[in-house]
Motif scaffolding. Structure first.
Motif, PDB file in Angstrom:
ATOM      1  N   LEU A 364       0.827  -1.200   0.000  1.00  0.00           N
ATOM      2  CA  LEU A 364       0.000   0.000   0.000  1.00  0.00           C
ATOM      3  C   LEU A 364       0.861   1.250   0.000  1.00  0.00           C
ATOM      4  O   LEU A 364       2.029   1.220   0.428  1.00  0.00           O
ATOM      5  N   THR A 365       0.266   2.346  -0.415  1.00  0.00           N
ATOM      6  CA  THR A 365       0.895   3.651  -0.276  1.00  0.00           C
ATOM      7  C   THR A 365       0.835   4.065   1.186  1.00  0.00           C
ATOM      8  O   THR A 365      -0.217   3.994   1.819  1.00  0.00           O
ATOM      9  N   SER A 366       1.961   4.457   1.744  1.00  0.00           N
ATOM     10  CA  SER A 366       1.994   4.838   3.153  1.00  0.00           C
ATOM     11  C   SER A 366       1.173   6.100   3.396  1.00  0.00           C
ATOM     12  O   SER A 366       0.955   6.910   2.488  1.00  0.00           O
ATOM     13  N   GLY A 367       0.722   6.269   4.608  1.00  0.00           N
ATOM     14  CA  GLY A 367       0.005   7.473   4.997  1.00  0.00           C
ATOM     15  C   GLY A 367      -1.493   7.346   4.826  1.00  0.00           C
ATOM     16  O   GLY A 367      -2.045   6.267   4.619  1.00  0.00           O
ATOM     17  N   ARG A 368      -2.161   8.461   4.889  1.00  0.00           N
ATOM     18  CA  ARG A 368      -3.619   8.488   4.890  1.00  0.00           C
ATOM     19  C   ARG A 368      -4.230   8.123   3.547  1.00  0.00           C
ATOM     20  O   ARG A 368      -5.404   7.744   3.473  1.00  0.00           O
ATOM     21  N   ILE A 369      -3.475   8.224   2.470  1.00  0.00           N
ATOM     22  CA  ILE A 369      -4.045   8.054   1.142  1.00  0.00           C
ATOM     23  C   ILE A 369      -4.645   6.665   0.956  1.00  0.00           C
ATOM     24  O   ILE A 369      -5.581   6.482   0.175  1.00  0.00           O
ATOM     25  N   SER A 370      -4.150   5.660   1.705  1.00  0.00           N
ATOM     26  CA  SER A 370      -4.678   4.305   1.580  1.00  0.00           C
ATOM     27  C   SER A 370      -6.047   4.151   2.228  1.00  0.00           C
ATOM     28  O   SER A 370      -6.746   3.166   1.969  1.00  0.00           O
ATOM     29  N   GLY A 371      -6.427   5.095   3.063  1.00  0.00           N
ATOM     30  CA  GLY A 371      -7.740   5.055   3.669  1.00  0.00           C
ATOM     31  C   GLY A 371      -7.960   3.832   4.529  1.00  0.00           C
ATOM     32  O   GLY A 371      -7.045   3.346   5.189  1.00  0.00           O
ATOM     33  N   PHE A 372      -9.192   3.311   4.485  1.00  0.00           N
ATOM     34  CA  PHE A 372      -9.582   2.154   5.283  1.00  0.00           C
ATOM     35  C   PHE A 372      -9.991   1.025   4.351  1.00  0.00           C
ATOM     36  O   PHE A 372     -11.105   1.022   3.823  1.00  0.00           O
ATOM     37  N   PRO A 373      -9.099   0.061   4.103  1.00  0.00           N
ATOM     38  CA  PRO A 373      -9.417  -1.048   3.198  1.00  0.00           C
ATOM     39  C   PRO A 373     -10.669  -1.797   3.642  1.00  0.00           C
ATOM     40  O   PRO A 373     -10.934  -1.949   4.839  1.00  0.00           O
ATOM     41  N   GLN A 374     -11.404  -2.294   2.660  1.00  0.00           N
ATOM     42  CA  GLN A 374     -12.629  -3.043   2.897  1.00  0.00           C
ATOM     43  C   GLN A 374     -12.385  -4.525   2.642  1.00  0.00           C
ATOM     44  O   GLN A 374     -11.614  -4.897   1.754  1.00  0.00           O
ATOM     45  N   MET A 375     -13.060  -5.384   3.404  1.00  0.00           N
ATOM     46  CA  MET A 375     -12.929  -6.831   3.250  1.00  0.00           C
ATOM     47  C   MET A 375     -14.307  -7.465   3.401  1.00  0.00           C
ATOM     48  O   MET A 375     -15.080  -7.099   4.277  1.00  0.00           O
ATOM     49  N   GLN A 376     -14.610  -8.434   2.532  1.00  0.00           N
ATOM     50  CA  GLN A 376     -15.918  -9.069   2.544  1.00  0.00           C
ATOM     51  C   GLN A 376     -15.825 -10.428   1.858  1.00  0.00           C
ATOM     52  O   GLN A 376     -15.041 -10.595   0.917  1.00  0.00           O
ATOM     53  N   VAL A 377     -16.628 -11.379   2.326  1.00  0.00           N
ATOM     54  CA  VAL A 377     -16.716 -12.680   1.670  1.00  0.00           C
ATOM     55  C   VAL A 377     -17.780 -12.627   0.582  1.00  0.00           C
ATOM     56  O   VAL A 377     -18.868 -12.081   0.773  1.00  0.00           O
ATOM     57  N   SER A 378     -17.437 -13.186  -0.586  1.00  0.00           N
ATOM     58  CA  SER A 378     -18.383 -13.315  -1.687  1.00  0.00           C
ATOM     59  C   SER A 378     -18.205 -14.698  -2.296  1.00  0.00           C
ATOM     60  O   SER A 378     -17.182 -14.978  -2.921  1.00  0.00           O
ATOM     61  N   GLY A 379     -19.174 -15.580  -2.084  1.00  0.00           N
ATOM     62  CA  GLY A 379     -19.038 -16.950  -2.567  1.00  0.00           C
ATOM     63  C   GLY A 379     -17.875 -17.641  -1.892  1.00  0.00           C
ATOM     64  O   GLY A 379     -17.797 -17.708  -0.666  1.00  0.00           O
ATOM     65  N   ASN A 380     -16.932 -18.128  -2.700  1.00  0.00           N
ATOM     66  CA  ASN A 380     -15.757 -18.806  -2.159  1.00  0.00           C
ATOM     67  C   ASN A 380     -14.560 -17.880  -2.018  1.00  0.00           C
ATOM     68  O   ASN A 380     -13.457 -18.342  -1.710  1.00  0.00           O
ATOM     69  N   ASP A 381     -14.762 -16.598  -2.272  1.00  0.00           N
ATOM     70  CA  ASP A 381     -13.662 -15.637  -2.252  1.00  0.00           C
ATOM     71  C   ASP A 381     -13.758 -14.674  -1.078  1.00  0.00           C
ATOM     72  O   ASP A 381     -14.855 -14.335  -0.616  1.00  0.00           O
TER      73      ASP A 381
END
Length: 409
Positions: A364-381
């Motif tokens: 990731l890009t260091s600092g605030r620019i990366s924001g808050f990554p999102q994570m979620q299950v969809s099917g088998n992924d």
């Protein structure tokens, strides 16, 4: 944030994993997912439809401002959806992102933030409804019932019993025009139905941390909200409150970290539920010890077991969590890599709290620019989305990992 559920088999390998906070790093097979965006897109947010379809929303740049757009994941590809709204007076902040949230099969809700005169942190929470699954949107309206020139944000939209519920941080008791750390930030909620745009609004907590994200999971018994609290002695630990019989219950701490900090760390908690199991992940730096922590409840968030440390190395925080139907949990966060950069990682916590290896998803890009990554299950992924940078300009990225791969590391 209501997560899709998935039953995972093959826990035998995981159950032999060490329970120590750090086991090094593994590298699962990560697949890039192309997102229908242009350079300048940012601030992703995940939600799911009642059928389990994954929805991604983000801010899209326009000639004069930004627009809120969404897409859905279809057969492993992001399929372009529609624009919700656009404006040249929106409040855009790396930590305070808008959202698009399905309420039922046809009704969707969205929110964004609009500036108002009175100060750098004077803005309103504005929402709108769609009755045709996000294709067209009704007239926007302000969610809260005060007109103070203060901060209103860090919103969680969620459905419950056919209604749309909104949770947000409300600065009406702070000093207009002053720093957003002054005065007392409150936690408030509102409930809307299909016919009345303002059924009820209530104050949940009269003093909370100023600008940490809120989150909500719906367990078998109902909604459970999580947020960073603030005591009069500046202890800013993670608290939960349950929505029971139409009322938010008295809040209680998830764990007693004892983090005393005279200012907001801008690092909110995450929560998810599967049946009666509720999982919470968060960042703390109590006693100057940076940690990612995790705790699980087996009774709809009424009580939590002992918190465990997921990472006690050099984490930056910005967590997300997914609770699986088999009792295991997935926790993601940003941490400092061995070469001093930032990386997005994920770790499995088994049903009996055994820890799998830390697995790298992306640099990731260091600092605030990366924001808050999102994570979620969809099917088998297990699907991720985050903001990246290309020569200082933001761009939205997405990737997926097979959930089974996480158990074979």
């Amino acid at each position: 944030m209501h997560k899709a559920l998935l039953t995972i088999l093959g826990l035998a390998i995981l159950l032999t994993a060490s329970c120590q906070p750090d086991q090094g790093q593994a590298s699962p097979a990560v697949r890039a997912l192309e997102v229908p965006v242009v350079i300048g897109a940012r601030l992703p947010h995940f939600s799911t439809t009642p059928a389990g379809t994954l929805i991604l929303s983000w801010l899209h740049p326009t000639e004069t401002g930004v627009s809120l757009q969404w897409a859905e994941l279809d057969s492993g590809r992001w399929k372009t959806g529609a624009e919700v709204a656009r404006g040249d007076d929106w409040f855009v902040n790396w930590a305070d992102f808008p959202s698009v949230t399905p309420i039922d099969q046809d009704t969707w809700a969205a929110h964004w933030l609009v500036r108002k005169p009175g100060g750098a942190y004077a803005y309103d929470v504005v929402a709108a409804f769609s009755r045709d699954r996000g294709q067209s949107w009704g007239e926007p309206f302000v969610v809260h019932d005060d007109d103070s020139a203060t901060e209103h944000g860090f919103v969680t939209l969620f459905p419950w019993q056919g209604d749309t519920h909104v949770l947000w941080l409300d600065g009406r008791n702070t000093k207009p025009g002053a720093s957003h750390h002054s005065g007392g930030m409150t936690l408030r909620s509102a409930r809307f139905d299909r016919d009345d745009p303002a059924v009820e609004r209530v104050e949940i907590d009269a003093l909370v941390c100023d600008c940490c994200q809120t989150d909500v999971a719906v367990s078998a018994a109902g909604p459970v909200a999580v947020y960073r609290n603030r005591s009069n002695s500046e202890v800013r630990d993670i608290h939960v409150t349950r929505y029971v019989d139409g009322q938010w219950q008295a809040d209680r701490p998830v764990a007693d970290d004892g983090w005393i900090i005279a200012g907001c760390p801008v690092n909110g908690p995450a929560i998810d539920a599967a049946g009666r199991d509720v999982a919470v992940a968060w960042f703390t730096a109590a006693n100057d010890d940076l940690r990612i922590r995790f705790a699980r409840s087996a009774d709809d968030g009424e009580t939590f077991g002992d918190a465990i440390d997921i990472d006690s190395g050099k984490p930056f925080g910005r967590v997300d969590v997914v609770q699986l139907a088999d009792g295991a949990s997935l926790v993601s966060w940003i941490r400092e890599s061995l070469d001093g950069q930032a990386e997005l990682v994920v770790r499995v916590v088994s049903a009996d709290a055994a820890l799998g290896p830390v697995m790298k998803i992306a640099d990731l890009t260091s600092g605030r620019i990366s924001g808050f990554p999102q994570m979620q299950v969809s099917g088998n992924d297990l699907v991720f989305a985050w903001t990246d940078s290309d020569n200082g300009t933001t761009i939205l990225q997405s990737a997926a990992v097979a959930v089974d791969d996480l158990y074979s590391m």
